[in-house]
Structures are given as structure tokens and as C-alpha cells.
Scaffold this motif. Structure first.
Motif, PDB file in Angstrom:
ATOM      1  N   ASP A   1       1.204  -1.078  -0.056  1.00 23.65           N
ATOM      2  CA  ASP A   1      -0.250   0.606  -0.125  1.00 23.65           C
ATOM      3  C   ASP A   1       1.285   1.259  -0.173  1.00 23.65           C
ATOM      4  OD1 ASP A   1       1.303  -0.525   2.602  1.00 23.65           O
ATOM      5  OD2 ASP A   1      -0.896   0.175   3.107  1.00 23.65           O
ATOM      6  N   ASP A   2       2.120   1.129  -0.002  1.00 23.26           N
ATOM      7  CA  ASP A   2       3.065   2.118   0.230  1.00 23.26           C
ATOM      8  C   ASP A   2       2.433   3.451  -1.170  1.00 23.26           C
ATOM      9  OD1 ASP A   2       5.207   4.155  -1.177  1.00 23.26           O
ATOM     10  OD2 ASP A   2       6.633   2.994   0.369  1.00 23.26           O
ATOM     11  N   ASP A   3       2.511   4.733  -0.952  1.00 17.48           N
ATOM     12  CA  ASP A   3       2.225   5.749  -2.019  1.00 17.48           C
ATOM     13  C   ASP A   3       2.728   5.969  -3.237  1.00 17.48           C
ATOM     14  OD1 ASP A   3       4.152   6.962  -0.602  1.00 17.48           O
ATOM     15  OD2 ASP A   3       2.484   8.650  -0.234  1.00 17.48           O
ATOM     16  N   ARG A   4       3.729   4.905  -2.946  1.00 20.84           N
ATOM     17  CA  ARG A   4       4.891   5.062  -4.335  1.00 20.84           C
ATOM     18  C   ARG A   4       4.873   4.400  -5.488  1.00 20.84           C
ATOM     19  NH1 ARG A   4      10.204   4.504  -1.827  1.00 20.84           N
ATOM     20  NH2 ARG A   4       8.999   3.532  -0.331  1.00 20.84           N
ATOM     21  N   ILE A   5       4.254   3.077  -5.223  1.00 17.76           N
ATOM     22  CA  ILE A   5       3.511   2.342  -6.350  1.00 17.76           C
ATOM     23  C   ILE A   5       2.853   2.976  -6.994  1.00 17.76           C
ATOM     24  CG2 ILE A   5       3.123   0.278  -7.204  1.00 17.76           C
ATOM     25  CD1 ILE A   5       3.764  -0.670  -4.367  1.00 17.76           C
ATOM     26  N   PRO A   6       0.870   3.414  -7.037  1.00 20.43           N
ATOM     27  CA  PRO A   6       0.672   4.226  -8.206  1.00 20.43           C
ATOM     28  C   PRO A   6       1.980   5.352  -8.731  1.00 20.43           C
ATOM     29  CG  PRO A   6      -0.088   3.790  -5.692  1.00 20.43           C
ATOM     30  CD  PRO A   6       0.797   3.978  -5.858  1.00 20.43           C
ATOM     31  N   LEU A   7       2.303   6.147  -8.312  1.00 20.09           N
ATOM     32  CA  LEU A   7       3.034   7.347  -8.936  1.00 20.09           C
ATOM     33  C   LEU A   7       3.973   6.418  -9.722  1.00 20.09           C
ATOM     34  CD1 LEU A   7       4.152  10.083  -9.003  1.00 20.09           C
ATOM     35  CD2 LEU A   7       4.985   9.572  -6.936  1.00 20.09           C
ATOM     36  N   LEU A   8       4.364   5.062  -9.452  1.00 19.90           N
ATOM     37  CA  LEU A   8       5.342   4.581  -9.687  1.00 19.90           C
ATOM     38  C   LEU A   8       4.884   3.986 -11.592  1.00 19.90           C
ATOM     39  CD1 LEU A   8       6.983   2.059  -8.449  1.00 19.90           C
ATOM     40  CD2 LEU A   8       8.635   4.023  -9.704  1.00 19.90           C
ATOM     41  N   HIS A   9       3.102   3.950 -11.523  1.00 15.65           N
ATOM     42  CA  HIS A   9       2.721   3.521 -12.138  1.00 15.65           C
ATOM     43  C   HIS A   9       2.604   4.695 -13.531  1.00 15.65           C
ATOM     44  CE1 HIS A   9       1.772  -0.650 -11.931  1.00 15.65           C
ATOM     45  NE2 HIS A   9       1.931  -0.471 -11.113  1.00 15.65           N
ATOM     46  N   ARG A  10       2.488   5.772 -12.468  1.00 17.13           N
ATOM     47  CA  ARG A  10       1.645   6.924 -13.449  1.00 17.13           C
ATOM     48  C   ARG A  10       2.754   7.347 -14.054  1.00 17.13           C
ATOM     49  NH1 ARG A  10       0.053  11.591  -9.469  1.00 17.13           N
ATOM     50  NH2 ARG A  10       0.898  12.986 -10.848  1.00 17.13           N
ATOM     51  N   HIS A  11       4.009   7.177 -13.635  1.00 17.17           N
ATOM     52  CA  HIS A  11       5.045   7.408 -14.578  1.00 17.17           C
ATOM     53  C   HIS A  11       5.597   6.783 -15.845  1.00 17.17           C
ATOM     54  CE1 HIS A  11       8.230  10.111 -11.358  1.00 17.17           C
ATOM     55  NE2 HIS A  11       7.352  10.155 -11.305  1.00 17.17           N
ATOM     56  N   VAL A  12       4.873   4.871 -15.601  1.00 18.91           N
ATOM     57  CA  VAL A  12       5.100   4.748 -16.424  1.00 18.91           C
ATOM     58  C   VAL A  12       4.426   5.096 -17.755  1.00 18.91           C
ATOM     59  CG1 VAL A  12       4.178   2.103 -17.702  1.00 18.91           C
ATOM     60  CG2 VAL A  12       6.059   2.571 -15.147  1.00 18.91           C
ATOM     61  N   ALA A  13       3.416   5.488 -16.841  1.00 20.25           N
ATOM     62  CA  ALA A  13       1.872   5.461 -18.008  1.00 20.25           C
ATOM     63  C   ALA A  13       2.920   7.049 -18.495  1.00 20.25           C
ATOM     64  CB  ALA A  13       0.770   6.107 -17.655  1.00 20.25           C
ATOM     65  N   ALA A  14       3.412   8.160 -17.509  1.00 25.50           N
ATOM     66  CA  ALA A  14       3.353   9.210 -19.074  1.00 25.50           C
ATOM     67  C   ALA A  14       4.240   9.517 -20.183  1.00 25.50           C
ATOM     68  CB  ALA A  14       3.940  10.621 -17.310  1.00 25.50           C
ATOM     69  N   THR A  15       3.841   9.215 -20.474  1.00 30.18           N
ATOM     70  CA  THR A  15       5.188   8.734 -22.001  1.00 30.18           C
ATOM     71  C   THR A  15       5.748  10.252 -22.858  1.00 30.18           C
ATOM     72  OG1 THR A  15       3.365   8.602 -23.761  1.00 30.18           O
ATOM     73  CG2 THR A  15       4.002   6.386 -23.180  1.00 30.18           C
TER      74      THR A  15
ATOM     75  N   LEU B   1       8.766  11.661 -19.686  1.00 35.01           N
ATOM     76  CA  LEU B   1       9.895  10.622 -18.990  1.00 35.01           C
ATOM     77  C   LEU B   1      10.636  10.601 -20.373  1.00 35.01           C
ATOM     78  CD1 LEU B   1       8.379   8.048 -16.926  1.00 35.01           C
ATOM     79  CD2 LEU B   1       9.328  10.332 -16.297  1.00 35.01           C
ATOM     80  N   ASN B   2      11.879  10.878 -20.357  1.00 40.45           N
ATOM     81  CA  ASN B   2      13.233  10.556 -21.942  1.00 40.45           C
ATOM     82  C   ASN B   2      12.716   8.877 -21.081  1.00 40.45           C
ATOM     83  OD1 ASN B   2      15.179   9.762 -19.494  1.00 40.45           O
ATOM     84  ND2 ASN B   2      15.755  11.633 -19.586  1.00 40.45           N
ATOM     85  N   ASP B   3      13.923   8.017 -22.411  1.00 39.64           N
ATOM     86  CA  ASP B   3      13.777   6.394 -22.567  1.00 39.64           C
ATOM     87  C   ASP B   3      14.363   6.124 -21.527  1.00 39.64           C
ATOM     88  OD1 ASP B   3      12.401   6.430 -24.815  1.00 39.64           O
ATOM     89  OD2 ASP B   3      14.163   6.575 -26.026  1.00 39.64           O
ATOM     90  N   GLU B   4      15.617   6.792 -21.026  1.00 35.27           N
ATOM     91  CA  GLU B   4      16.570   6.060 -19.478  1.00 35.27           C
ATOM     92  C   GLU B   4      15.036   6.363 -18.877  1.00 35.27           C
ATOM     93  OE1 GLU B   4      20.368   7.309 -17.707  1.00 35.27           O
ATOM     94  OE2 GLU B   4      19.671   8.996 -18.667  1.00 35.27           O
ATOM     95  N   GLU B   5      14.416   7.110 -18.680  1.00 38.81           N
ATOM     96  CA  GLU B   5      13.663   7.054 -16.691  1.00 38.81           C
ATOM     97  C   GLU B   5      12.734   6.180 -17.112  1.00 38.81           C
ATOM     98  OE1 GLU B   5      14.108  12.118 -15.987  1.00 38.81           O
ATOM     99  OE2 GLU B   5      12.436  11.883 -17.748  1.00 38.81           O
ATOM    100  N   ARG B   6      12.144   5.726 -18.620  1.00 33.31           N
ATOM    101  CA  ARG B   6      11.357   4.982 -18.435  1.00 33.31           C
ATOM    102  C   ARG B   6      11.582   3.652 -17.729  1.00 33.31           C
ATOM    103  NH1 ARG B   6       8.800   7.973 -21.474  1.00 33.31           N
ATOM    104  NH2 ARG B   6       9.708   7.235 -23.391  1.00 33.31           N
ATOM    105  N   THR B   7      12.934   3.340 -18.627  1.00 33.22           N
ATOM    106  CA  THR B   7      13.350   2.282 -18.273  1.00 33.22           C
ATOM    107  C   THR B   7      13.295   1.684 -17.319  1.00 33.22           C
ATOM    108  OG1 THR B   7      14.432   1.836 -20.544  1.00 33.22           O
ATOM    109  CG2 THR B   7      15.945   0.761 -19.377  1.00 33.22           C
ATOM    110  N   LEU B   8      14.472   2.451 -16.623  1.00 29.21           N
ATOM    111  CA  LEU B   8      14.304   2.250 -15.349  1.00 29.21           C
ATOM    112  C   LEU B   8      13.442   2.410 -14.136  1.00 29.21           C
ATOM    113  CD1 LEU B   8      17.869   5.341 -14.411  1.00 29.21           C
ATOM    114  CD2 LEU B   8      17.559   2.728 -14.252  1.00 29.21           C
ATOM    115  N   THR B   9      12.372   3.499 -14.593  1.00 25.81           N
ATOM    116  CA  THR B   9      10.960   3.137 -14.306  1.00 25.81           C
ATOM    117  C   THR B   9      10.633   1.601 -13.957  1.00 25.81           C
ATOM    118  OG1 THR B   9      10.411   5.900 -14.249  1.00 25.81           O
ATOM    119  CG2 THR B   9       8.678   3.809 -13.406  1.00 25.81           C
TER     120      THR B   9
END
Length: 108
Positions: free
Chosen positions: A57-71, A74-82
Motif C-alpha cells: 500500500d506504499d503511495d509510491r507504487i501508484p506514482l511509479l505507474h503514473r510515471h510509466v504512463a506519462a510517455t 519521461l525520457n527513454d532512460e527514465e522510462r526504462t529505469l521506472t
């Protein structure tokens, strides 16, 4: 003096603190940067390195999913690391099927 309202400066400080082993202060700087810019991928990546996600239930998990969806954000490196961050998170939570879904995306 560090500009307290500039996430990039906070992340420079967090990175330095992390390299010197001061994980608590590095985590604080990351959290401040994320308060200012929730989509700042490097802040989330360093925070997850110094303070790994341990609960589902850590609030960072939904944030990680938001990052992945934010094409467009994020640049390619950030998307890969996410993607790798999501893999590591779900692996640590022993949600292995979910973890494996993120690994191929990280390897693209």
C-alpha cells in the motif's frame, strides 16, 4: 545555499548524500523534490534506492505507474529505469507475476 523550491538542486543534494551513505537525509531531499514535482523520475528512483518499498500500500507504487504512463514526460532512460523499479518493487513484495510483467519493458 540550495534553492528549496528547485527539485533539480534537491536531487543533486540527494545524490551526494546517498553516495556518502546518509540515506535518511537523501530520502528527505527526494521527498521534498517529489512534493514540488511528483513526476520527477530521478527523485523517485533515488528515493526507492535509499528507502525501498516494503508494503503493497506504499503511495509510491501508484506514482511509479503514473510515471510509466506519462510517455510524454519521461525520457527513454527514465522510462526504462521506472520499469525496472516496478519489477524490483513487485519482486520484493513477492508478487512475482506482476514483477515479471515489467521486466521485458525495462529491457526494451
Amino acid at each position: 545555499e540550495i534553492m528549496p523550491n528547485e527539485p533539480r538542486h534537491l536531487m543533486n543534494m540527494a545524490g551526494t548524500l546517498y553516495m556518502h551513505g546518509d540515506n535518511d537525509e537523501a530520502a528527505k531531499a527526494c521527498r521534498l523534490a517529489l512534493e514540488l514535482d511528483p513526476m520527477y523520475a530521478k527523485a523517485l528512483m533515488i528515493l526507492n534506492a535509499v528507502e525501498p518499498i516494503k508494503e503493497a500500500d506504499d503511495d509510491r507504487i501508484p506514482l511509479l505507474h503514473r510515471h510509466v504512463a506519462a510517455t510524454d514526460t519521461l525520457n527513454d532512460e527514465e522510462r526504462t529505469l521506472t520499469h525496472f523499479d516496478l519489477y524490483r518493487t513487485y519482486d520484493k513484495l513477492k508478487q512475482y507475476d506482476e514483477a515479471w510483467e515489467w521486466l521485458p519493458e525495462g529491457n526494451k
